[in-house]
Design a protein around this motif. Structure first.
Motif, PDB file in Angstrom:
ATOM      1  N   GLN A  13       0.811  -1.223   0.000  1.00 29.01           N
ATOM      2  CA  GLN A  13       0.000   0.000   0.000  1.00 29.01           C
ATOM      3  C   GLN A  13       0.844   1.272   0.000  1.00 29.01           C
ATOM      4  O   GLN A  13       0.375   2.338  -0.370  1.00 29.01           O
ATOM      5  N   TYR A  14       2.117   1.171   0.419  1.00 31.99           N
ATOM      6  CA  TYR A  14       3.011   2.337   0.467  1.00 31.99           C
ATOM      7  C   TYR A  14       3.918   2.451  -0.757  1.00 31.99           C
ATOM      8  O   TYR A  14       4.672   3.410  -0.877  1.00 31.99           O
ATOM      9  N   ASN A  17       4.188   5.788  -2.546  1.00 33.97           N
ATOM     10  CA  ASN A  17       4.115   6.980  -1.694  1.00 33.97           C
ATOM     11  C   ASN A  17       5.373   7.831  -1.809  1.00 33.97           C
ATOM     12  O   ASN A  17       6.465   7.326  -2.091  1.00 33.97           O
ATOM     13  N   HIS A  19       6.988   9.038   0.602  1.00 33.69           N
ATOM     14  CA  HIS A  19       7.913   8.590   1.652  1.00 33.69           C
ATOM     15  C   HIS A  19       8.769   7.414   1.185  1.00 33.69           C
ATOM     16  O   HIS A  19       9.771   7.096   1.813  1.00 33.69           O
ATOM     17  N   PRO A 131       2.939  19.851   1.942  1.00 32.85           N
ATOM     18  CA  PRO A 131       1.522  20.213   1.841  1.00 32.85           C
ATOM     19  C   PRO A 131       1.326  21.675   2.238  1.00 32.85           C
ATOM     20  O   PRO A 131       2.196  22.292   2.840  1.00 32.85           O
ATOM     21  N   SER A 135      -0.432  20.407   9.360  1.00 32.71           N
ATOM     22  CA  SER A 135      -1.211  19.307   9.935  1.00 32.71           C
ATOM     23  C   SER A 135      -1.415  18.158   8.938  1.00 32.71           C
ATOM     24  O   SER A 135      -1.799  17.061   9.324  1.00 32.71           O
ATOM     25  N   ASP A 136      -1.127  18.406   7.657  1.00 31.93           N
ATOM     26  CA  ASP A 136      -1.319  17.385   6.617  1.00 31.93           C
ATOM     27  C   ASP A 136      -0.038  16.629   6.258  1.00 31.93           C
ATOM     28  O   ASP A 136      -0.034  15.848   5.304  1.00 31.93           O
ATOM     29  N   ALA A 138       1.745  14.057   7.608  1.00 36.97           N
ATOM     30  CA  ALA A 138       1.700  12.586   7.604  1.00 36.97           C
ATOM     31  C   ALA A 138       0.893  12.068   6.416  1.00 36.97           C
ATOM     32  O   ALA A 138       1.316  11.137   5.724  1.00 36.97           O
ATOM     33  N   LYS A 139      -0.244  12.671   6.169  1.00 34.87           N
ATOM     34  CA  LYS A 139      -1.083  12.273   5.036  1.00 34.87           C
ATOM     35  C   LYS A 139      -0.329  12.496   3.721  1.00 34.87           C
ATOM     36  O   LYS A 139      -0.391  11.664   2.805  1.00 34.87           O
ATOM     37  N   TYR A 140       0.392  13.605   3.622  1.00 37.69           N
ATOM     38  CA  TYR A 140       1.114  13.969   2.401  1.00 37.69           C
ATOM     39  C   TYR A 140       2.228  12.969   2.087  1.00 37.69           C
ATOM     40  O   TYR A 140       2.321  12.468   0.974  1.00 37.69           O
ATOM     41  N   LEU A 142       2.584   9.990   3.098  1.00 37.30           N
ATOM     42  CA  LEU A 142       2.048   8.642   2.916  1.00 37.30           C
ATOM     43  C   LEU A 142       1.026   8.576   1.787  1.00 37.30           C
ATOM     44  O   LEU A 142       0.241   7.626   1.705  1.00 37.30           O
ATOM     45  N   SER A 143       1.063   9.566   0.902  1.00 38.02           N
ATOM     46  CA  SER A 143       0.218   9.510  -0.294  1.00 38.02           C
ATOM     47  C   SER A 143       1.117   9.416  -1.523  1.00 38.02           C
ATOM     48  O   SER A 143       2.317   9.703  -1.463  1.00 38.02           O
TER      49      SER A 143
END
Length: 191
Positions: A13-14, A17, A19, A131, A135-136, A138-140, A142-143
């Motif tokens: 799933q990563y 990404n 990352h 991002p 605050s975004d 981690a989401k950034y 890992l996308s």
């Protein structure tokens, strides 16, 4: 022998990404070395391959524990130098920088490596941009890369791979002068 470490997370799933850009560079090396010997030892906590004059490592500990894998492999093989390839939020996408040592800049993979082997290793920093809102983060990371970024990613990975091949022969200062990039690809591409 040089230990080349690409940082990332092991699950499928990563795979694409931001990352995982370090893993992507290692995969590019493995495409060039299809006969690289896979070394299986549980204590290495990673996928390790031996190719001429280099060891290629993808830690499978997840990013935050990468140092465990790097320490285990470096204690066993005693490499002449260690090169760590990682994503960098503080650099725009398409930027590539090289350095030895320094702080971890909030990167948990580097924080873990520093804790296990110290900070005096070569870092290949690949800009992924950031991002709009802190605050975004981690989401950034890992996308997946954006559509625009995916268009330029193969060229960027090839450039980084070539620079690391040069690091096996040349000193860091020379490689940094020749291969540092400051691109503005996908500049307005914020998430």
């Amino acid at each position: 022998m040089t230990l080349i470490v690409g940082l990332g997370n092991p699950d499928f799933q990563y795979k694409n990404n931001r990352h995982n850009v370090g893993f992507m560079v290692i995969d590019a090396f493995l495409d060039d070395h299809p006969l690289a010997e896979k070394i299986t030892k549980t204590s290495f906590k990673g996928e390790l391959f031996k190719a001429p004059s280099m060891l290629l490592l993808k830690p499978t500990t997840y990013m935050n524990l990468s140092g465990e894998s790097v320490r285990s492999v470096s204690d066993y093989f005693k490499p002449d130098q260690i090169i760590v390839i990682h994503d960098d939020l503080d650099l725009p996408f398409g930027t590539v920088r090289y350095k030895i040592g320094g702080g971890h800049g909030g990167h948990n993979g580097l924080r873990s490596i520093d804790a296990h082997i110290g900070a005096e290793y070569i870092r290949v920093r690949i800009g992924i941009g950031k991002p709009l809102h802190k605050s975004d983060v981690a989401k950034y990371v890992l996308s997946d890369f954006s559509m625009c970024q995916r268009e330029f990613l193969p060229e960027l990975l090839l450039h980084v791979k070539k620079s690391i091949q040069e690091l096996l022969r040349e000193d860091l200062k020379e490689v940094s002068l020749q291969y540092s990039l400051k691109q503005t690809w996908c500049d307005g591409d914020k998430v």
